[in-house]
Design a protein around this motif. Sequence first.
Motif, PDB file in Angstrom:
ATOM      1  N   ASP A  41       8.408   1.466   9.166  1.00 35.50           N
ATOM      2  CA  ASP A  41       7.024   1.935   9.172  1.00 35.50           C
ATOM      3  C   ASP A  41       6.925   3.453   9.376  1.00 35.50           C
ATOM      4  O   ASP A  41       5.953   4.085   8.976  1.00 35.50           O
ATOM      5  CB  ASP A  41       6.232   1.225  10.292  1.00 35.50           C
ATOM      6  CG  ASP A  41       5.903  -0.197   9.889  1.00 35.50           C
ATOM      7  OD1 ASP A  41       6.299  -0.576   8.753  1.00 35.50           O
ATOM      8  OD2 ASP A  41       5.262  -0.923  10.659  1.00 35.50           O
ATOM      9  N   GLN A  42       7.971   4.027  10.000  1.00 33.51           N
ATOM     10  CA  GLN A  42       7.929   5.471  10.251  1.00 33.51           C
ATOM     11  C   GLN A  42       8.482   6.279   9.082  1.00 33.51           C
ATOM     12  O   GLN A  42       8.475   7.493   9.116  1.00 33.51           O
ATOM     13  CB  GLN A  42       8.729   5.800  11.529  1.00 33.51           C
ATOM     14  CG  GLN A  42       8.140   5.190  12.795  1.00 33.51           C
ATOM     15  CD  GLN A  42       6.658   5.485  12.952  1.00 33.51           C
ATOM     16  OE1 GLN A  42       6.227   6.641  12.824  1.00 33.51           O
ATOM     17  NE2 GLN A  42       5.847   4.456  13.211  1.00 33.51           N
ATOM     18  N   GLN A  43       8.962   5.597   8.066  1.00 29.04           N
ATOM     19  CA  GLN A  43       9.454   6.321   6.900  1.00 29.04           C
ATOM     20  C   GLN A  43       8.311   6.625   5.964  1.00 29.04           C
ATOM     21  O   GLN A  43       7.264   5.990   6.006  1.00 29.04           O
ATOM     22  CB  GLN A  43      10.537   5.500   6.197  1.00 29.04           C
ATOM     23  CG  GLN A  43      11.807   5.389   7.040  1.00 29.04           C
ATOM     24  CD  GLN A  43      12.845   4.518   6.388  1.00 29.04           C
ATOM     25  OE1 GLN A  43      12.506   3.467   5.868  1.00 29.04           O
ATOM     26  NE2 GLN A  43      14.093   4.965   6.433  1.00 29.04           N
ATOM     27  N   GLN A  44       8.536   7.587   5.045  1.00 24.89           N
ATOM     28  CA  GLN A  44       7.435   8.038   4.185  1.00 24.89           C
ATOM     29  C   GLN A  44       7.663   7.708   2.719  1.00 24.89           C
ATOM     30  O   GLN A  44       8.801   7.621   2.248  1.00 24.89           O
ATOM     31  CB  GLN A  44       7.272   9.558   4.337  1.00 24.89           C
ATOM     32  CG  GLN A  44       6.496   9.927   5.568  1.00 24.89           C
ATOM     33  CD  GLN A  44       6.073  11.373   5.544  1.00 24.89           C
ATOM     34  OE1 GLN A  44       6.666  12.202   4.847  1.00 24.89           O
ATOM     35  NE2 GLN A  44       5.062  11.703   6.322  1.00 24.89           N
ATOM     36  N   VAL A  45       6.558   7.534   2.009  1.00 26.60           N
ATOM     37  CA  VAL A  45       6.571   7.372   0.562  1.00 26.60           C
ATOM     38  C   VAL A  45       5.902   8.593  -0.024  1.00 26.60           C
ATOM     39  O   VAL A  45       4.845   9.007   0.454  1.00 26.60           O
ATOM     40  CB  VAL A  45       5.815   6.104   0.133  1.00 26.60           C
ATOM     41  CG1 VAL A  45       5.726   6.019  -1.381  1.00 26.60           C
ATOM     42  CG2 VAL A  45       6.498   4.863   0.706  1.00 26.60           C
ATOM     43  N   LYS A  46       6.546   9.189  -1.043  1.00 29.25           N
ATOM     44  CA  LYS A  46       5.955  10.351  -1.698  1.00 29.25           C
ATOM     45  C   LYS A  46       5.198   9.861  -2.917  1.00 29.25           C
ATOM     46  O   LYS A  46       5.756   9.168  -3.769  1.00 29.25           O
ATOM     47  CB  LYS A  46       7.079  11.313  -2.105  1.00 29.25           C
ATOM     48  CG  LYS A  46       6.614  12.574  -2.785  1.00 29.25           C
ATOM     49  CD  LYS A  46       7.853  13.444  -3.096  1.00 29.25           C
ATOM     50  CE  LYS A  46       7.468  14.659  -3.884  1.00 29.25           C
ATOM     51  NZ  LYS A  46       8.706  15.391  -4.296  1.00 29.25           N
TER      52      LYS A  46
ATOM     53  N   VAL B 146       4.976   4.305   5.433  1.00 27.69           N
ATOM     54  CA  VAL B 146       5.013   2.926   4.930  1.00 27.69           C
ATOM     55  C   VAL B 146       4.004   2.070   5.680  1.00 27.69           C
ATOM     56  O   VAL B 146       3.283   1.264   5.090  1.00 27.69           O
ATOM     57  CB  VAL B 146       6.452   2.372   5.068  1.00 27.69           C
ATOM     58  CG1 VAL B 146       6.479   0.871   4.831  1.00 27.69           C
ATOM     59  CG2 VAL B 146       7.382   3.075   4.083  1.00 27.69           C
ATOM     60  N   GLY B 147       3.915   2.237   7.000  1.00 26.45           N
ATOM     61  CA  GLY B 147       2.974   1.475   7.820  1.00 26.45           C
ATOM     62  C   GLY B 147       1.540   1.691   7.372  1.00 26.45           C
ATOM     63  O   GLY B 147       0.767   0.741   7.274  1.00 26.45           O
ATOM     64  N   ASP B 148       1.200   2.955   7.059  1.00 26.77           N
ATOM     65  CA  ASP B 148      -0.162   3.238   6.608  1.00 26.77           C
ATOM     66  C   ASP B 148      -0.439   2.625   5.231  1.00 26.77           C
ATOM     67  O   ASP B 148      -1.549   2.174   4.954  1.00 26.77           O
ATOM     68  CB  ASP B 148      -0.373   4.756   6.542  1.00 26.77           C
ATOM     69  CG  ASP B 148      -0.414   5.351   7.952  1.00 26.77           C
ATOM     70  OD1 ASP B 148      -0.745   4.573   8.893  1.00 26.77           O
ATOM     71  OD2 ASP B 148      -0.113   6.543   8.093  1.00 26.77           O
ATOM     72  N   LEU B 149       0.582   2.612   4.372  1.00 26.34           N
ATOM     73  CA  LEU B 149       0.406   1.976   3.053  1.00 26.34           C
ATOM     74  C   LEU B 149       0.093   0.495   3.201  1.00 26.34           C
ATOM     75  O   LEU B 149      -0.778  -0.055   2.543  1.00 26.34           O
ATOM     76  CB  LEU B 149       1.665   2.161   2.208  1.00 26.34           C
ATOM     77  CG  LEU B 149       1.757   3.521   1.480  1.00 26.34           C
ATOM     78  CD1 LEU B 149       3.167   3.770   0.975  1.00 26.34           C
ATOM     79  CD2 LEU B 149       0.762   3.558   0.313  1.00 26.34           C
ATOM     80  N   LYS B 150       0.827  -0.160   4.122  1.00 29.03           N
ATOM     81  CA  LYS B 150       0.580  -1.582   4.368  1.00 29.03           C
ATOM     82  C   LYS B 150      -0.860  -1.790   4.843  1.00 29.03           C
ATOM     83  O   LYS B 150      -1.564  -2.673   4.359  1.00 29.03           O
ATOM     84  CB  LYS B 150       1.548  -2.124   5.427  1.00 29.03           C
ATOM     85  CG  LYS B 150       2.980  -2.309   4.908  1.00 29.03           C
ATOM     86  CD  LYS B 150       3.886  -2.860   6.024  1.00 29.03           C
ATOM     87  CE  LYS B 150       5.325  -2.983   5.543  1.00 29.03           C
ATOM     88  NZ  LYS B 150       6.254  -3.329   6.638  1.00 29.03           N
ATOM     89  N   ALA B 151      -1.276  -0.961   5.756  1.00 36.44           N
ATOM     90  CA  ALA B 151      -2.628  -1.075   6.302  1.00 36.44           C
ATOM     91  C   ALA B 151      -3.676  -0.879   5.210  1.00 36.44           C
ATOM     92  O   ALA B 151      -4.670  -1.604   5.133  1.00 36.44           O
ATOM     93  CB  ALA B 151      -2.823  -0.058   7.416  1.00 36.44           C
ATOM     94  N   SER B 152      -3.417   0.111   4.316  1.00 36.16           N
ATOM     95  CA  SER B 152      -4.401   0.379   3.268  1.00 36.16           C
ATOM     96  C   SER B 152      -4.529  -0.806   2.317  1.00 36.16           C
ATOM     97  O   SER B 152      -5.611  -1.143   1.827  1.00 36.16           O
ATOM     98  CB  SER B 152      -4.016   1.645   2.491  1.00 36.16           C
ATOM     99  OG  SER B 152      -2.855   1.394   1.716  1.00 36.16           O
ATOM    100  N   PHE B 153      -3.392  -1.485   2.051  1.00 34.92           N
ATOM    101  CA  PHE B 153      -3.459  -2.654   1.170  1.00 34.92           C
ATOM    102  C   PHE B 153      -4.308  -3.746   1.794  1.00 34.92           C
ATOM    103  O   PHE B 153      -5.143  -4.370   1.129  1.00 34.92           O
ATOM    104  CB  PHE B 153      -2.043  -3.190   0.880  1.00 34.92           C
ATOM    105  CG  PHE B 153      -2.050  -4.388  -0.014  1.00 34.92           C
ATOM    106  CD1 PHE B 153      -2.070  -4.213  -1.412  1.00 34.92           C
ATOM    107  CD2 PHE B 153      -2.090  -5.692   0.484  1.00 34.92           C
ATOM    108  CE1 PHE B 153      -2.109  -5.304  -2.241  1.00 34.92           C
ATOM    109  CE2 PHE B 153      -2.134  -6.781  -0.364  1.00 34.92           C
ATOM    110  CZ  PHE B 153      -2.138  -6.582  -1.737  1.00 34.92           C
TER     111      PHE B 153
END
Lengths: 321, 522
Positions: A286-291, A304-311
């Motif tokens: 979750d602490q890793q980033q997606v560009k 990654v954690g924020d992406l999951k939350a947004s979905f």
Amino acid sequence: MVELVNITKLYHKKPVVNNVSLFVPKGQTLVLLGKSGSGKTTLLKMINRLIEPDEGNILIDGENIANRSVEELRRNIGYVIQAIGLFPHWTVAQNIATVPALIDWPKDKISSRVSELLEHMGLPQQFASRYPHELSGGQQQRIGVARALAANPSLLLMDEPFGALDPIIRKEIQSDFQHLSIFKEMTKIVVTHDVKEAFYLGDEVALIDEGKIIEKATPRNFLFNSTSNLVKGFIGEDAWSLKLSQVALSEVISFLAFAKDSAEEVLICHIDEKPFSRIFSMVNSDQQQVKIIDDSGLVGHAFVGDLKASFLKFESQLVAD
Amino acid sequence: MIEFLKDNIGEIGEQTMEHLWLSGISIFLSCVAGISLGLGLTRNQKLAGFFIGVTGVMQTIPSLAMLGFFIPFLGIGKLPAILALFLYALLPIVRNTYTGIQNIDANIREAAISMGMTRYQLLAKVEFPLALPVIFAGIRTATVINVGVATLCALIGAGGLGEFIFRGITLNSTPMILAGAIPASLLAISLDYALSLVQKNVRKRLWPFIAGMAIVVGIYPVWASLSQTNNKVGLVAGFNSEFMNRADGWPGLSEAYDLQLPALELEITLMYEALKNQEADVIAGFTTDGRIQSYNLRVLEDDLHYFPPYYAAPIVKLATLKEYPLLEASLEKLEGKIPKELIAYLNLKVDQHEFTIEQAADSLLSAVTKGVFVNNRSASGKEKLVIGSKAFTESYILAAFLSRYIEATTSYRTDLKLGFGGTKLLFDAFLSGDIKLYPEYTGTALLVFVQPDKTVIDSLLQSPEKIHTFTNRELKEDFGVVMLPSFGFNNTTALMMREELANQLGIVSISDLKNYINRFDQ
């Protein structure tokens, strides 16, 4: 453009197709999804008159097919089946040229069409003189598809077209089918029992059970908005992963909190990609980033954690709608 | 063997061609009919089981029975032979065509239909080419069977390599049998091989195959009609194999009278049928044959006395007479006991199926013995006395009669081995001891076994007694064999014609026949 109006087919006085009406706009792909015995193949075969309906009419581009000569009708409809059914005594070129030969195309037109189709299907030109048994299963199915497309039909019917192929080849051909320009203009009706394939290929999916259309909708609506228990039962355990595979980054971007470019990047994704299956399988990251990028460059970085939350926010909003 | 081949190479070639043609045309017809029928049946599944069953039953009919069956409708010669061969070849071709098409993958058929092929296009472009290898396997099976069965066609006057085989069996001549059998086998093997070459790449070589077939079917009649001697006379002879080839048969007769006639080779019973049905005009029959009367035939007078008298008598080895001491005295009492009218009557009854051989033998026994001999001796422990016969009615009756007579008048038990296919065959079995006793004819014994010079024959011919004495002397010296006193009737060979035709042409004697024929040569 294909239109089915109140089609019924009886076997031994029981309806296997029961008062079905469907409309497929020009250039669209309709997937008929159902268990075996649901009547989906019967429905498909009525469109090229391999089976005649007991009631109702089928119109192609507004014309009732019952009024057309059956051979002439079939020569204008591409047909691909799971068993492929290549003619073993003919070369690949002869197989591809089946329909053009039947309608007496000149020889040079036929041979240029054959080489054009081989190229479209990603097959080498020297395959033209080979016999079907010399080819692999995936190559054979590509030839089967090329044969169906040879005479430029405006409608393509496919019955479990990729069912017999191994998963890797299958994905490859499915992807070709989605992206090759040769298919773009064509109206396509595909029969399958494979839910993933249905949602991957279809502009619309019609779920058929006991000869009736249970629901017909876009894959998105099917997954997020259907209230039918039959639909839920059919999709079952796959629902979540199917949902993940349907949604593009661009759709969740408004729910996403961007972050500063700090941690290590695990993924670079285009904004039109649908990467959520991968993202949700990254458990401890979750602490890793997606560009995230688009055609003009960087859009931003996100954890990654924020992406999951947004979905999840996106999903709850869709269902609420 | 090699000498025989050298001498007969022309005839072997001719018969091979004839054989090839019989097989070729019947297989060609079977292909046309069988493939069409097979294709038709794939469109009507309900009839398929029935038709394939029927052709299967036809296959099980013994070939000879099939040939015999057609004679009342089609007579003799090439037509019934071709029909029988055709029916034989039909089953493998129909069945393979049907299953060949039936077994095509349903998906291939569905693909073809969904591409918009018409029924005909489906058949011509997909089904037929795919079934061809199977159909060809059927044609090959049919061909091998066909070439074999075609040898039997010689029995109904259709010619072919069977002529050599049957002549060889009758005359017990191995080279002659082989002269028919080897070319027939080679023909079967080479046809099968040729077809296998076509089959390997059948789709490409189909046209050469059809052309080759057409050449075989078409070329022979042309060749045959060119090579055939012009038959201006319009008379045809029908002879059985033995008469056709024995020195004292047709070759000698033709020379003695300078008589030229085209002759068909026929099985002996068919010979009479052929004469009756006007498929032959002259035959060589036996003077005691009951059919002379019932078919209203004229026996041509042998005005040059070519045919010696053929008095029937039991023939036996001297050693056998010693072993069975009561035999000679008993058989001598039969001298002159059977009048010609009686044996002709019995021959006719048997030929018309009113009497069995056994009934005829019983009547003969009671007529001859008039109940005088009553046997009350217990059977001796001696080995059974084996009695043989040739393969025609009179010989059967006489052998069965001899068996009954010996058992009635002596203490010996007997056994019958009937129906030897030729004189030479029976005589060889007799000399080897397999047969102890059989009814033979004086003329045959003289000309076939003793074979004296022509001058000796001429000096003997007028007197039956002289022939008997001379023959017996020679038989004793050469073979240790004796002909016992004759039954008293003369069953000589004679040329016969239909009474009506003979009247019409004014023919009474063989010389008249010769003169009639020679008129056309001028």
